[in-house]
Design an enzyme around this catalytic site. Structure first.
Site, PDB file in Angstrom:
ATOM      1  N   SER A 186       0.779  -1.238   0.000  1.00 34.00           N
ATOM      2  CA  SER A 186       0.000   0.000   0.000  1.00 34.00           C
ATOM      3  C   SER A 186       0.807   1.282   0.000  1.00 34.00           C
ATOM      4  O   SER A 186       0.298   2.331  -0.379  1.00 34.00           O
ATOM      5  CB  SER A 186      -0.948   0.014   1.207  1.00 34.00           C
ATOM      6  OG  SER A 186      -0.217  -0.049   2.419  1.00 34.00           O
ATOM      7  N   HIS A 214      -5.571  -3.822  -1.598  1.00 31.52           N
ATOM      8  CA  HIS A 214      -5.326  -2.804  -2.626  1.00 31.52           C
ATOM      9  C   HIS A 214      -5.267  -3.395  -4.028  1.00 31.52           C
ATOM     10  O   HIS A 214      -4.989  -2.673  -4.990  1.00 31.52           O
ATOM     11  CB  HIS A 214      -4.026  -2.053  -2.323  1.00 31.52           C
ATOM     12  CG  HIS A 214      -4.151  -1.044  -1.229  1.00 31.52           C
ATOM     13  ND1 HIS A 214      -4.585   0.248  -1.455  1.00 31.52           N
ATOM     14  CD2 HIS A 214      -3.923  -1.130   0.097  1.00 31.52           C
ATOM     15  CE1 HIS A 214      -4.609   0.913  -0.312  1.00 31.52           C
ATOM     16  NE2 HIS A 214      -4.208   0.103   0.647  1.00 31.52           N
ATOM     17  N   LYS A 244     -12.374  -0.186  -0.166  1.00 32.82           N
ATOM     18  CA  LYS A 244     -11.519   0.578  -1.074  1.00 32.82           C
ATOM     19  C   LYS A 244     -12.144   0.633  -2.459  1.00 32.82           C
ATOM     20  O   LYS A 244     -13.054   1.408  -2.702  1.00 32.82           O
ATOM     21  CB  LYS A 244     -10.101   0.001  -1.063  1.00 32.82           C
ATOM     22  CG  LYS A 244      -9.410   0.192   0.289  1.00 32.82           C
ATOM     23  CD  LYS A 244      -8.015  -0.346   0.297  1.00 32.82           C
ATOM     24  CE  LYS A 244      -7.249   0.015   1.554  1.00 32.82           C
ATOM     25  NZ  LYS A 244      -7.871  -0.409   2.818  1.00 32.82           N
TER      26      LYS A 244
END
Length: 397
Positions: A186, A214, A244
């Site tokens: 990340s 991610h 996310k």
């Protein structure tokens, strides 16, 4: 009466953090977290959100979430094992398994909860975990909670992984050994060497665990880093977040049916924390359906990412070796990093500074997160501001 020792501890340590540029001020966003945001009445180009695909403000998700409130209420009402498992949770988990191409999936309240839940449900004090040194804090905490022996592996160093796996197996000290890694790291945006990791894991019979927080929605045309490499049938645990790229909140673990059955009876956040709201479950399901139907948002994300990277690199910024939309501008000194971020804010760009302990000391950076919702005009405006601020404080010439 307030404890004097507590008061002294807090005052001294907060002052120390501020002096070193390590104190993080939190600025509330007024309204939605989209490609632009408003803070203190000031509109800013938003380059700090994990809302990769712009789904957090998508009208289609908002519509089904509102409908779910009317049909199912605002809360699940209980933990999953009592009567907090609603039909919408089952539908979400079926869709997640289909999305990840696994036999089953289990959903949790957050991605952080997933790592706390799954690692400690599988591993114990008689086991060992080979963990990449740059793994996310939630992985580190999950490993600690398990009480397994944590064996730190040099970042993406396959020789070191092989050596330490061999040593752990030959020692005969452990019942089970797991190798755990982020799919996408990340802070630097690099991608784990999953094909090599899986080969080593199969050679030494290691349990494989990939945190793809991610990567889901970003890699593999949206299906994630594991699917990007075609490894969905060779990885034991795929963890992901719904907070996310999916744009909502929550997390999940996908894998074999017997794994998911075990997590349902032994993972503590599942057992002892109320389930995500019906609106969150339905909105997450809708987002996954959209990603399975079309790669348009994913393609736009990568187009914007490549555009911003090229612009920053041309200006002379150090953007590291990112292979994903995560685009750091490495400044170095913590105080300089805070100053750089503040100047960007003053000029109209919200790009939050990232300093120790999130990254090692001396590697402070501003992390840019372009999304599918940004327009080229927004990115051009941001690049102009980066150039102005970068030259003002001497980051670029």
């Amino acid at each position: 009466m307030t404890s004097k020792s507590l008061h002294s501890f807090l005052e001294e340590n907060i002052a120390d953090l501020k002096e070193k540029g390590l104190y993080n001020d939190i600025e509330p966003v007024e309204g939605p977290n989209g490609p632009t945001i408003t803070i203190d009445g000031k509109e800013l180009i938003n380059l700090s959100s994990n809302n990769y695909l712009g789904l957090a403000t998508d009208e289609r998700l908002k519509k089904v979430a509102k409908e779910a409130v009317d049909s199912h209420g605002v809360g699940a009402g209980a933990v999953r094992t009592i009567n907090g498992t609603l039909d919408v949770h089952i539908e979400l988990e079926k869709k997640l398994a289909e999305f990840k191409d696994t036999e089953a999936a289990i959903s949790y309240q957050s991605g952080f909860n997933c790592n706390m839940a799954a690692i400690s449900a599988i591993m114990d004090k008689n086991d060992a975990i080979l963990s990449d040194e740059l793994n996310h804090a939630s992985i580190i905490d999950g490993c600690r909670l398990s009480k397994a022996k944590i064996i730190r592996v040099n970042h993406s160093d396959m020789d070191d992984l092989r050596k330490k796996a061999k040593e752990a197996v030959e020692s005969g000290n452990y019942n089970k050994i797991m190798v755990i890694t982020d799919g996408v790291f990340s802070m630097d945006g690099d991608v784990a060497l999953l094909p090599e990791i899986v080969d080593i894991a199969e050679e030494f019979d290691l349990i494989t665990y990939v945190d793809d927080a991610h990567g889901s929605g970003v890699m593999g045309k949206g299906a994630g880093t594991v699917k990007h490499f075609g490894l969905q049938h060779r990885i034991d645990l795929q963890m992901g977040t719904l907070s996310k790229a999916i744009g909502v909140v929550g997390g999940y673990v996908a894998g074999k049916t017997n794994l998911i059955d075990w997590l349902k009876v032994r993972s503590r956040p599942f057992l002892f924390s109320t389930a995500v709201t019906p609106a969150d479950a339905v909105a997450s399901t809708k987002a996954i359906e959209l990603l399975m139907e079309s790669t348009e948002l994913n393609e736009k994300l990568w187009e914007n990412s490549e555009y911003l990277k090229a612009g920053l690199k041309k200006l002379g910024f150090d953007i590291g070796d990112s292979e994903t939309p995560i685009t750091p501008c490495v400044i170095g000194d913590e105080l300089d990093t805070q100053k750089f971020s503040k100047k960007l804010y003053e000029e109209g760009v919200y790009a939050k500074s990232i300093v120790f302990p999130t990254v090692p000391k001396g590697t402070g950076r501003v992390r840019n997160m372009p999304s599918a919702a940004h327009t080229k005009e927004m990115l051009d405006d941001a690049l102009q501001i980066y150039e102005k601020v970068g030259k003002e404080i001497g980051v670029i010439s």
